[in-house]
Write an enzyme that holds these catalytic residues in place. Structure first.
Site, PDB file in Angstrom:
ATOM      1  N   GLY A 101       7.391  -9.392  16.390  1.00  0.00           N
ATOM      2  CA  GLY A 101       6.535  -9.701  15.245  1.00  0.00           C
ATOM      3  C   GLY A 101       5.592  -8.534  15.063  1.00  0.00           C
ATOM      4  O   GLY A 101       5.907  -7.411  15.442  1.00  0.00           O
ATOM      5  N   CYS A 122       4.098  -4.088  12.094  1.00  0.00           N
ATOM      6  CA  CYS A 122       4.962  -2.948  11.752  1.00  0.00           C
ATOM      7  C   CYS A 122       6.455  -3.271  11.697  1.00  0.00           C
ATOM      8  O   CYS A 122       7.119  -2.908  10.732  1.00  0.00           O
ATOM      9  CB  CYS A 122       4.740  -1.813  12.744  1.00  0.00           C
ATOM     10  SG  CYS A 122       3.117  -1.080  12.575  1.00  0.00           S
TER      11      CYS A 122
HETATM   12  P1  NAD Z   1      -5.148  -2.234   8.961  1.00  0.00           P
HETATM   13  O1  NAD Z   1      -4.913  -3.281   7.958  1.00  0.00           O
HETATM   14  O2  NAD Z   1      -5.651  -2.614  10.306  1.00  0.00           O
HETATM   15  O3  NAD Z   1      -6.173  -1.158   8.380  1.00  0.00           O
HETATM   16  C1  NAD Z   1      -6.122  -0.667   7.087  1.00  0.00           C
HETATM   17  C2  NAD Z   1      -7.553  -0.469   6.617  1.00  0.00           C
HETATM   18  O4  NAD Z   1      -7.533   0.211   5.372  1.00  0.00           O
HETATM   19  C3  NAD Z   1      -8.299  -1.784   6.389  1.00  0.00           C
HETATM   20  O5  NAD Z   1      -9.463  -1.783   7.178  1.00  0.00           O
HETATM   21  C4  NAD Z   1      -8.606  -1.775   4.898  1.00  0.00           C
HETATM   22  O6  NAD Z   1      -9.843  -2.374   4.600  1.00  0.00           O
HETATM   23  C5  NAD Z   1      -8.610  -0.285   4.604  1.00  0.00           C
HETATM   24  N1  NAD Z   1      -8.383   0.073   3.208  1.00  0.00           N
HETATM   25  C6  NAD Z   1      -7.510  -0.470   2.335  1.00  0.00           C
HETATM   26  N2  NAD Z   1      -7.566   0.186   1.161  1.00  0.00           N
HETATM   27  C7  NAD Z   1      -8.464   1.170   1.313  1.00  0.00           C
HETATM   28  C8  NAD Z   1      -8.938   2.194   0.451  1.00  0.00           C
HETATM   29  N3  NAD Z   1      -8.460   2.368  -0.763  1.00  0.00           N
HETATM   30  N4  NAD Z   1      -9.887   3.032   0.919  1.00  0.00           N
HETATM   31  C9  NAD Z   1     -10.362   2.892   2.168  1.00  0.00           C
HETATM   32  N5  NAD Z   1      -9.947   1.953   3.026  1.00  0.00           N
HETATM   33  C10 NAD Z   1      -9.000   1.096   2.601  1.00  0.00           C
HETATM   34  O7  NAD Z   1      -3.796  -1.420   9.089  1.00  0.00           O
HETATM   35  P2  NAD Z   1      -3.231  -0.635  10.354  1.00  0.00           P
HETATM   36  O8  NAD Z   1      -2.579  -1.575  11.272  1.00  0.00           O
HETATM   37  O9  NAD Z   1      -4.288   0.285  10.884  1.00  0.00           O
HETATM   38  O10 NAD Z   1      -2.077   0.211   9.666  1.00  0.00           O
HETATM   39  C11 NAD Z   1      -2.357   1.288   8.810  1.00  0.00           C
HETATM   40  C12 NAD Z   1      -1.073   2.035   8.568  1.00  0.00           C
HETATM   41  O11 NAD Z   1      -0.600   2.592   9.796  1.00  0.00           O
HETATM   42  C13 NAD Z   1       0.058   1.180   8.024  1.00  0.00           C
HETATM   43  O12 NAD Z   1       0.818   1.928   7.136  1.00  0.00           O
HETATM   44  C14 NAD Z   1       0.863   0.855   9.258  1.00  0.00           C
HETATM   45  O13 NAD Z   1       2.213   0.612   8.986  1.00  0.00           O
HETATM   46  C15 NAD Z   1       0.725   2.133  10.048  1.00  0.00           C
HETATM   47  N6  NAD Z   1       0.861   1.938  11.489  1.00  0.00           N
HETATM   48  C16 NAD Z   1       0.277   0.878  12.091  1.00  0.00           C
HETATM   49  C17 NAD Z   1       0.421   0.721  13.463  1.00  0.00           C
HETATM   50  C18 NAD Z   1      -0.183  -0.464  14.159  1.00  0.00           C
HETATM   51  O14 NAD Z   1       0.215  -0.731  15.287  1.00  0.00           O
HETATM   52  N7  NAD Z   1      -1.101  -1.186  13.572  1.00  0.00           N
HETATM   53  C19 NAD Z   1       1.150   1.652  14.214  1.00  0.00           C
HETATM   54  C20 NAD Z   1       1.706   2.733  13.559  1.00  0.00           C
HETATM   55  C21 NAD Z   1       1.560   2.867  12.190  1.00  0.00           C
END
Ligand code: NAD
Length: 454
Positions: free
Chosen positions: A280, A283
């Site tokens: 789950g 990602c």
């Molecule tokens: P998240 O939801 O925890 O964080 C995203 C943040 O972006 C939120 O705090 C949101 O408020 C902010 N945000 C949204 N729109 C915005 C804007 N226009 N300006 C400024 N801030 C804004 O997401 P995450 O888990 O950190 O994932 C972020 C990216 O990284 C995704 O594309 C995800 O696929 C990728 N990623 C995540 C992981 C993981 O384990 N979480 C690992 C590798 C890659």
């Protein structure tokens, strides 16, 4: 270097805190005022082991803001780390990236800025971001931003729950760009990590045997694709062992022994070969959906990835079937669930198998009592489902339960007083959805213990 992080979630906060550790002036920008307020106080907006310690180490103060005009003009490098959740058709919702790119373009300063896509985005997004930044820049400044900025891809491979470790002691760093200047800037940024010549933070000692981290330099499209391909491969591996587990159960084999037997083959490797109720998280589901959607756009079908998704969905239903097989009737039953977060050591509930299974059980008439050591408050806010009750203690989910499912392998659940807890249950059925506990011990405590593939 002045580094700005756009998006202070799991990836952005970890990236920002790490860049600060390496001596950069870091600004974290998020549209969520709550996260910014917490970060401004040195607090982590998410549960991630070690993150708060990292944020609170002495060093240049972190600047936290919701205003692009305070975060962008002075930045040498801007990481886009906003979310890219799944839309209904499986494609990633790119509105957050679009919004970020637009506002970056409006606020770019006079010097050169490297914009780095760390969000997981489909192939072509680097070019797309570039054009949006350029359009916004033109609309504000009245001329095209020739040479003022470029866009690179630097996919993120951290795992929630060990995100700081994965950042400091990565398996590899991938950089994608067609521009030498962009590659050089990112290569420099990552130099201490690549050479592993930094003094580790006290709470994060360098693991034995790590002396260098490989840097993979590619074109933009390949870097974007690497992230999807890597996640897809991991899901395939998990779904593979889950499919094998189903057969193992039928033929009387033990999937745990099977995993060991095949995982010791160095071509296969033992990680991601643990059978259970499936993957789950934020990602795997969305990235495999995005990869499949991207393939469709190009007239291809990702048969193996689609199969992995299908098996994963079946695996969740299998948990329900196993409980149903024991209890026969779920209507009116109380079922306990241990663990709500999608995996241990995180408070992330996105696509959590526990919540999906809870909904399926409730759909069949059961009442579900669930506990999590860390994600309870979030669960109460984000997963308000009728007949799903979040309990403050693990013991409460056993009270009057006809069955208990262990859905998340939190270490806390190893040490529960299971013998005593069994006495509070109506019928002592225990489904270990992560093959986490000792079957013999659980049986000795009087449980009807059921694992996955054993
Ligand atoms: P998240 O939801 O925890 O964080 C995203 C943040 O972006 C939120 O705090 C949101 O408020 C902010 N945000 C949204 N729109 C915005 C804007 N226009 N300006 C400024 N801030 C804004 O997401 P995450 O888990 O950190 O994932 C972020 C990216 O990284 C995704 O594309 C995800 O696929 C990728 N990623 C995540 C992981 C993981 O384990 N979480 C690992 C590798 C890659």
């Amino acid at each position: 270097m002045n580094i700005t992080i756009v998006g202070g979630g799991y990836v952005g906060t970890v990236t920002g805190a790490s860049c600060r550790f390496f001596g950069h002036n870091v600004t974290i920008l998020d549209t969520d005022q709550r996260k910014i307020d917490l970060l401004s106080q040195g607090k982590s907006p998410i549960y991630e082991p070690g993150l708060e310690e990292l944020l609170q180490l002495p060093g240049t103060p972190l600047t936290c803001t919701t205003a692009y005009e305070d975060a962008v003009p002075h930045a040498d490098m801007i990481f886009i780390t906003v979310g890219t959740p799944t839309d209904v058709d499986g494609t990633p919702n790119m509105t957050y990236v679009q919004d970020a790119a637009h506002h970056i373009g409006l606020n770019l300063g006079t010097g050169y800025t490297l914009i780095v896509n760390k969000s997981t985005v489909p192939v072509g997004s680097g070019n797309w971001v570039e054009s949006m930044v350029a359009d916004a820049f033109l609309s504000r400044k009245g001329h095209r931003p020739d040479g003022t900025f470029s866009v690179a891809s630097n996919p993120e491979f951290l795992r929630e729950g060990s995100a700081i470790h994965d950042t400091f002691y990565a398996d590899r760093i991938v950089i994608g760009s067609g521009e030498a200047r962009a590659i050089a800037m990112l290569s420099d940024l990552y130099l201490p990590l690549r050479n592993q010549d930094f003094v580790p933070p006290p709470f994060l000692p360098r693991p034995e045997g790590i002396s260098a981290v490989p840097l993979v330099t590619t074109d933009l499209a390949s870097a974007e694709m690497i992230k999807y391909a890597a996640n897809a491969f991991l899901t395939v591996k998990i779904s593979f062992i889950n499919e094998i587990a189903r057969l193992a159960e039928k033929v009387g084999a033990d999937v745990a022994q099977l995993s060991r037997g095949i995982g010791l083959d160095s071509r296969i490797g033992s990680r991601f070969l643990q059978a259970g109720i499936g993957w789950g998280g934020s990602c795997f589901g969305k990235d495999t959906a995005a990869l499949a959607a991207m393939a469709r756009e190009y007239g291809e079908t990702m048969h193996i990835v689609e199969a992995a998704r299908h098996v994963n969905c079946k695996q969740r239903e299998l948990a329900v079937e196993k409980i149903l097989g024991e209890l026969k009737i779920l209507k009116g039953c109380s079922i306990g669930i241990l663990g709500v977060a999608f995996k241990a050591n995180t408070d992330d509930l996105r696509d959590a198998p526990a919540l999906d299974i809870a909904k399926r059980l409730i759909g069949r008439g059961a009442k579900v009592l669930a506990h999590d050591p860390v994600a309870l408050e979030r669960a109460r806010q984000e997963a308000a489902i009728p007949n799903l009750h979040f309990k403050n203690t693990a013991a409460e989910v056993f009270e009057g339960a006809s069955a208990v499912l262990l859905a998340t392998d939190w270490q806390d659940y190893r040490r529960l007083p299971y013998a005593e807890l069994r006495r509070a249950m109506k019928t002592p059925t225990f489904l270990d959805g992560r093959n986490f506990l000792d079957p013999d011990e659980m049986t000795a405590y009087g449980y009807r213990y059921i694992g996955v593939g054993r």
